[in-house]
Design a protein around this motif. Structure first.
Motif, PDB file in Angstrom:
ATOM      1  N   ASN A  63      -6.276  13.534   2.487  1.00  0.00           N
ATOM      2  CA  ASN A  63      -6.095  11.965   1.478  1.00  0.00           C
ATOM      3  C   ASN A  63      -5.512  10.825   2.292  1.00  0.00           C
ATOM      4  O   ASN A  63      -5.738   9.846   1.672  1.00  0.00           O
ATOM      5  CB  ASN A  63      -5.742  12.547   0.212  1.00  0.00           C
ATOM      6  N   GLY A  64      -4.456  11.431   3.271  1.00  0.00           N
ATOM      7  CA  GLY A  64      -3.751  10.049   3.489  1.00  0.00           C
ATOM      8  C   GLY A  64      -4.335   9.239   4.096  1.00  0.00           C
ATOM      9  O   GLY A  64      -4.389   7.848   3.853  1.00  0.00           O
ATOM     10  N   ALA A  65      -5.167   9.502   5.151  1.00  0.00           N
ATOM     11  CA  ALA A  65      -5.974   8.413   5.842  1.00  0.00           C
ATOM     12  C   ALA A  65      -7.111   7.898   4.788  1.00  0.00           C
ATOM     13  O   ALA A  65      -7.461   6.629   4.930  1.00  0.00           O
ATOM     14  CB  ALA A  65      -6.785   9.037   7.050  1.00  0.00           C
ATOM     15  N   LEU A  66      -7.586   8.541   4.230  1.00  0.00           N
ATOM     16  CA  LEU A  66      -8.547   8.210   3.016  1.00  0.00           C
ATOM     17  C   LEU A  66      -7.891   7.060   2.211  1.00  0.00           C
ATOM     18  O   LEU A  66      -8.880   5.982   1.870  1.00  0.00           O
ATOM     19  CB  LEU A  66      -9.131   9.518   2.305  1.00  0.00           C
ATOM     20  N   VAL A  67      -6.913   7.310   1.512  1.00  0.00           N
ATOM     21  CA  VAL A  67      -6.320   6.314   0.751  1.00  0.00           C
ATOM     22  C   VAL A  67      -5.736   5.100   1.470  1.00  0.00           C
ATOM     23  O   VAL A  67      -6.161   4.003   1.072  1.00  0.00           O
ATOM     24  CB  VAL A  67      -5.064   6.994   0.179  1.00  0.00           C
ATOM     25  N   LEU A  68      -5.425   5.399   2.851  1.00  0.00           N
ATOM     26  CA  LEU A  68      -4.792   4.156   3.559  1.00  0.00           C
ATOM     27  C   LEU A  68      -6.138   3.311   3.928  1.00  0.00           C
ATOM     28  O   LEU A  68      -5.693   1.895   3.654  1.00  0.00           O
ATOM     29  CB  LEU A  68      -4.117   4.771   4.853  1.00  0.00           C
ATOM     30  N   ARG A  69      -6.962   3.778   4.615  1.00  0.00           N
ATOM     31  CA  ARG A  69      -8.280   2.812   5.060  1.00  0.00           C
ATOM     32  C   ARG A  69      -8.760   2.154   3.911  1.00  0.00           C
ATOM     33  O   ARG A  69      -9.596   1.054   3.815  1.00  0.00           O
ATOM     34  CB  ARG A  69      -9.058   3.623   5.777  1.00  0.00           C
ATOM     35  N   THR A  97       0.934  -1.228  -0.075  1.00  0.00           N
ATOM     36  CA  THR A  97      -0.025  -0.168   0.221  1.00  0.00           C
ATOM     37  C   THR A  97       0.882   1.171  -0.027  1.00  0.00           C
ATOM     38  O   THR A  97       1.794   1.356   0.940  1.00  0.00           O
ATOM     39  CB  THR A  97      -1.127  -0.010   1.155  1.00  0.00           C
ATOM     40  N   VAL A  98       0.639   2.122  -0.950  1.00  0.00           N
ATOM     41  CA  VAL A  98       1.428   3.300  -1.095  1.00  0.00           C
ATOM     42  C   VAL A  98       0.531   4.350  -0.726  1.00  0.00           C
ATOM     43  O   VAL A  98      -0.513   4.699  -1.314  1.00  0.00           O
ATOM     44  CB  VAL A  98       1.954   3.521  -2.454  1.00  0.00           C
ATOM     45  N   ILE A  99       1.079   5.393   0.231  1.00  0.00           N
ATOM     46  CA  ILE A  99       0.141   6.662   0.452  1.00  0.00           C
ATOM     47  C   ILE A  99       1.359   7.807   0.677  1.00  0.00           C
ATOM     48  O   ILE A  99       2.359   7.700   0.711  1.00  0.00           O
ATOM     49  CB  ILE A  99      -0.546   6.317   1.900  1.00  0.00           C
ATOM     50  N   THR A 100       0.557   8.846   0.924  1.00  0.00           N
ATOM     51  CA  THR A 100       1.254   9.986   1.303  1.00  0.00           C
ATOM     52  C   THR A 100       0.544  10.589   2.670  1.00  0.00           C
ATOM     53  O   THR A 100      -0.467  10.211   2.783  1.00  0.00           O
ATOM     54  CB  THR A 100       1.105  11.321   0.203  1.00  0.00           C
ATOM     55  N   PRO A 101       1.226  11.429   3.392  1.00  0.00           N
ATOM     56  CA  PRO A 101       0.699  11.829   4.519  1.00  0.00           C
ATOM     57  C   PRO A 101      -0.284  13.148   4.338  1.00  0.00           C
ATOM     58  O   PRO A 101      -0.535  13.570   5.272  1.00  0.00           O
ATOM     59  CB  PRO A 101       1.736  12.191   5.626  1.00  0.00           C
ATOM     60  N   SER A 102      -0.653  13.232   3.229  1.00  0.00           N
ATOM     61  CA  SER A 102      -1.677  14.361   2.888  1.00  0.00           C
ATOM     62  C   SER A 102      -2.638  14.449   4.017  1.00  0.00           C
ATOM     63  O   SER A 102      -3.395  13.466   4.451  1.00  0.00           O
ATOM     64  CB  SER A 102      -2.377  14.189   1.503  1.00  0.00           C
ATOM     65  N   ASP A 159     -22.724   3.867   2.753  1.00  0.00           N
ATOM     66  CA  ASP A 159     -22.300   3.732   3.862  1.00  0.00           C
ATOM     67  C   ASP A 159     -20.648   3.520   3.999  1.00  0.00           C
ATOM     68  O   ASP A 159     -20.281   3.272   4.938  1.00  0.00           O
ATOM     69  CB  ASP A 159     -23.086   2.732   4.838  1.00  0.00           C
ATOM     70  N   CYS A 160     -20.174   2.809   2.706  1.00  0.00           N
ATOM     71  CA  CYS A 160     -19.038   2.291   3.059  1.00  0.00           C
ATOM     72  C   CYS A 160     -17.851   3.068   2.142  1.00  0.00           C
ATOM     73  O   CYS A 160     -18.059   3.542   1.242  1.00  0.00           O
ATOM     74  CB  CYS A 160     -19.019   0.829   2.167  1.00  0.00           C
ATOM     75  N   LEU A 161     -16.677   3.126   3.126  1.00  0.00           N
ATOM     76  CA  LEU A 161     -15.597   3.761   2.409  1.00  0.00           C
ATOM     77  C   LEU A 161     -14.997   2.799   1.092  1.00  0.00           C
ATOM     78  O   LEU A 161     -14.052   3.552   0.576  1.00  0.00           O
ATOM     79  CB  LEU A 161     -14.608   3.960   3.530  1.00  0.00           C
ATOM     80  N   MET A 162     -15.392   1.792   0.862  1.00  0.00           N
ATOM     81  CA  MET A 162     -14.919   1.069  -0.342  1.00  0.00           C
ATOM     82  C   MET A 162     -15.727   1.750  -1.546  1.00  0.00           C
ATOM     83  O   MET A 162     -14.952   1.745  -2.640  1.00  0.00           O
ATOM     84  CB  MET A 162     -15.158  -0.320  -0.275  1.00  0.00           C
TER      85      MET A 162
END
Ligand SMILES: *[C@@H]1O[C@H](CO)[C@@H](O)[C@H](O)[C@H]1NC(C)=O
Ligand SMILES: *[C@@H]1O[C@H](CO)[C@@H](O)[C@H](O)[C@H]1NC(C)=O
Ligand SMILES: *[C@@H]1O[C@H](CO)[C@@H](O)[C@H](O)[C@H]1NC(C)=O
Ligand SMILES: *[C@@H]1O[C@H](CO)[C@@H](O)[C@H](O)[C@H]1NC(C)=O
Ligand SMILES: *[C@@H]1O[C@H](CO)[C@@H](O)[C@H](O)[C@H]1NC(C)=O
Ligand SMILES: *[C@@H]1O[C@H](CO)[C@@H](O)[C@H](O)[C@H]1NC(C)=O
Length: 621
Positions: free
Chosen positions: A276-282, A268-273, A485-488
């Protein structure tokens, strides 16, 4: 024996290795990377991991295509020898190997640093040998238990210089907290550990225009636009993950860049934006931990607990239907039941990922059937901090778009709901860049139009679980459990729907036993000895340290030599006078939570036995 050239440029300091004792009885994970077409192995690793319940026959956990060329095979075997044989079967005899193999099997250590003892297999090669030293400093962010019985996520630093070490730890900590303190993974937090593994980069930031900077994993963007962030050195990332053993179940490569970007898959590649960071991560962790595909429209792949393909077949999440009569219909009438699908259609969807300019607007036309009473215009943008800088219109009518507060030039998602029918026939959605200074940075990432029936035909209310149509990149329909309802599906939402959450529990409980340990001790009360038998449980239910707003509890039943010890029901500890203590004690533990309704494999249950022989007096003091 082949010298591991990629690691010849690497040295790794491992701060915490599982000792031999801890790894006893635990299964082994074999990863084989190979060319999909020629079946030639390109990389392999074999390491001890935490327990696995419901292991598939021969431990095969499946193949995953990593690219058009490479695939990864994953096996978990109880016995090392079996895993080793499997490696030989797939990759040929040892002396033919011309690819890196990472293994902690003593006799077959292929990390040829010139060491001779087992210890050397893990040791750091001397920088003096001409190796570029890559040292890791491991910091626990959230620790709930020993990694041998937890699922572990680990952040690796990329593009953080030595001076930015504290920033890395803060970024990783913020993201771990965001997804586990009061939302997303908060109810399963006692099953998770979060770590941060820092290694300094020579250069700060992530690369652009396809060129990585001088960093351990070589993270880079394709151009300069906010989109994917890729890694140039997968072998280094694999080796780093291997070295952290069971602390690296889910590796996250974090590139030091303040703006949107990321990638799912093997890493999983993310940035600490901040936005958006948490959004991409989860979202990416949802894919990898629960093993589900997308839920948003326009994706290529829909699978897992939240996806259903054939409406004539029973809906796997019927036990979560808000309207139970719909579920009952199905059970009684079987395959031909008339399952209601919420009424919606997607007349247009596109991923332009295009830079906007002032000379010409970006526009798209689509046809509506005119048969739906409501519609939604959904899009995502970056590089547009001010409302005046962009006009968004449908059929020449401005939608009144305003950027998210404080979004700056980062990417964000916008939904404009319109409680009116689109007329039958052609329509146009148009994005006009007004501020020329934003050229080269203002980007239209995605755009979609959805049409819905009225609230009786399409229940949009949050929390409603039913059957909702999802439309793929080629406009094929699959089905999902909730509207939004879902973050997916809605990446800006911080939580999973109930169906994914149940899937999350099942996925984690496959790796985590509710019983951490069972031990016995002798305590002296006055002149008498008492035998105490204690359970160490994963702290959930009544034993949770930070309470959650979910109904849950442990049920614990104790048996001694087949007889129930009623007075100790739901207790973690049994105390029996020493004289009466000898016998076999069994604890039956079950975790009940409203987040799990169906547990076919019995993963919410566990039991453990302890035999008490002799008396306390006989024990060496
Ligand atoms: C969790 O905490 C964050 C930050 O304090 C807050 O913005 C968010 O609304 C909270 N979420 C829930 C579900 O309480
Ligand atoms: C959908 O399921 C029904 C009932 O099992 C079956 O008859 C039908 O062939 C399936 N359709 C497809 C496209 O697989
Ligand atoms: C529940 O579903 C049944 C069957 O589809 C329908 O007749 C009924 O109106 C629904 N009830 C509610 C409260 O939506
Ligand atoms: C998808 O298919 C539906 C139903 O056939 C159609 O109404 C809609 O316009 C299609 N959407 C796209 C983007 O092709
Ligand atoms: C401006 O944007 C439009 C719409 O995306 C595109 O067709 C056109 O090529 C762009 N012009 C320049 C000069 O980039
Ligand atoms: C819309 O419908 C018209 C008439 O059927 C057709 O010619 C046109 O290609 C359609 N446009 C799109 C974008 O599908």
């Amino acid at each position: 024996m082949w010298l591991l050239s990629l690691l010849a440029a690497t040295s790794l300091v491992v701060l915490a290795n599982a000792s031999q004792d801890e790894s006893k009885g635990r299964p082994h994970e074999l990863l084989i990377y190979r060319d999909q077409h020629s079946a030639e192995c390109t990389f392999a690793s074999l390491k001890t991991v935490q327990g696995y319940r419901e292991l598939a026959t021969y431990g095969n956990l499946g193949n995953e295509a990593l690219s058009d060329v490479e695939e990864r095979l994953r096996f978990v075997q109880q016995h090392r020898d079996e895993a080793w044989l499997q490696l030989l079967q797939f990759c040929g005899p040892e002396d033919s190997w011309n690819f890196p193999v990472l293994t902690d099997i003593k006799r077959s250590v292929l990390l040829d640093y010139g060491g001779t003892t087992e210890q050397d297999a893990f040791a750091v090669p001397e920088p003096a040998r001409g190796f570029f030293p890559l040292e890791f400093e491991l910091e626990p962010l959230v620790k709930s238990g020993h990694s041998s019985n937890r699922v572990d996520l680990i952040f690796f630093a990329d593009g953080y210089t030595r001076d930015e070490r504290d920033k890395f730890i803060e970024d990783a900590y913020r993201l771990a907290m965001d997804i586990s303190s009061n939302q997303t993974f908060y109810t399963v937090k006692p099953l998770l550990n979060f770590w941060a593994a820092f290694t300094p980069s020579v250069e700060s930031g992530v690369g652009t225009d396809g060129k990585p900077k001088d960093t351990p994993f070589g993270l880079y963007r394709d151009g300069t636009e906010l989109r994917g962030v890729y890694y140039a050195k997968p072998e280094i990332a694999r080796a780093a993950c291997f070295y952290f053993e069971d602390k690296c179940d889910y590796p996250v490569l974090m590139g030091n860049d303040p703006l949107y970007g990321g990638l799912g898959g093997e890493f999983t590649v993310i940035t600490p934006s901040l936005a958006n960071g948490a959004l991409v991560l989860r979202h990416e962790l949802g894919h990898s931990i629960i093993d589900v595909g997308e839920e948003y429209d326009g994706g290529p792949d829909y699978f897992g607990v939240n996806a259903h393909h054939n409406i004539s077949e029973p809906i796997p999440w019927a036990h979560w239907f808000t309207n139970a009569s719909r579920a009952r219909h199905q059970h009684e009438d079987g395959a031909d039941a008339d399952v209601r699908v919420e009424r919606s259609v997607m007349p247009m969807q596109a991923y332009p990922w295009t830079m906007l300019n002032t000379s010409e607007p970006w526009s798209i036309t689509f046809n509506s059937s005119g048969a739906y009473s409501r519609h939604l215009v959904r899009f995502s943008l970056s590089g547009l901090p001010e409302a005046e800088e962009l006009k968004v219109e449908i059929d020449g009518e401005e939608l009144g778009w305003t950027p998210r507060v404080d979004i700056g030039v980062d990417r964000w998602h916008y939904d404009i709901h319109r409680d009116a029918a689109l007329s039958a026939g052609a329509h146009e959605v148009k994005f006009t860049l007004v501020n020329g200074d934003r050229e080269g940075i203002a980007q239209l990432c995605s755009v979609e139009v959805l049409e819905f029936g009225n609230e009786a035909e399409f229940i949009s209310a949050p929390g409603y679980h039913g059957v909702f149509p999802t439309f793929s990149d080629v406009n094929e329909t699959t089905y999902r459990p909730t509207n939004e309802d879902c973050l997916m599906r809605i990446v800006t939402t911080p939580n999973f729907c109930k169906v994914c959450l149940e899937g999350l529990w099942m996925a984690l409980l496959r790796r985590v036993d509710l019983i951490d340990d069972m031990r016995a001790s002798c305590i002296r009360k006055g002149r008498e000895w008492t035998r105490r038998i204690e359970l160490d449980l994963v702290p959930l239910g009544q034993f949770r340290e930070e309470p959650v707003d979910v109904k849950e509890s442990y049920s614990i039943v104790w048996m001694k030599d087949g007889q129930m010890l009623e007075q100790f029901t739901d207790e973690k500890t049994v105390e029996i006078a020493d004289g009466d203590a000898a016998g076999v004690y069994t604890a039956h533990v079950q975790y009940l939570t409203e987040e799990v309704r169906v547990d076919k494999a019995g993963l919410t249950k566990s039991q453990r036995q302890y035999r008490v022989a002799g008396s306390c007096e006989e024990l060496p003091m």
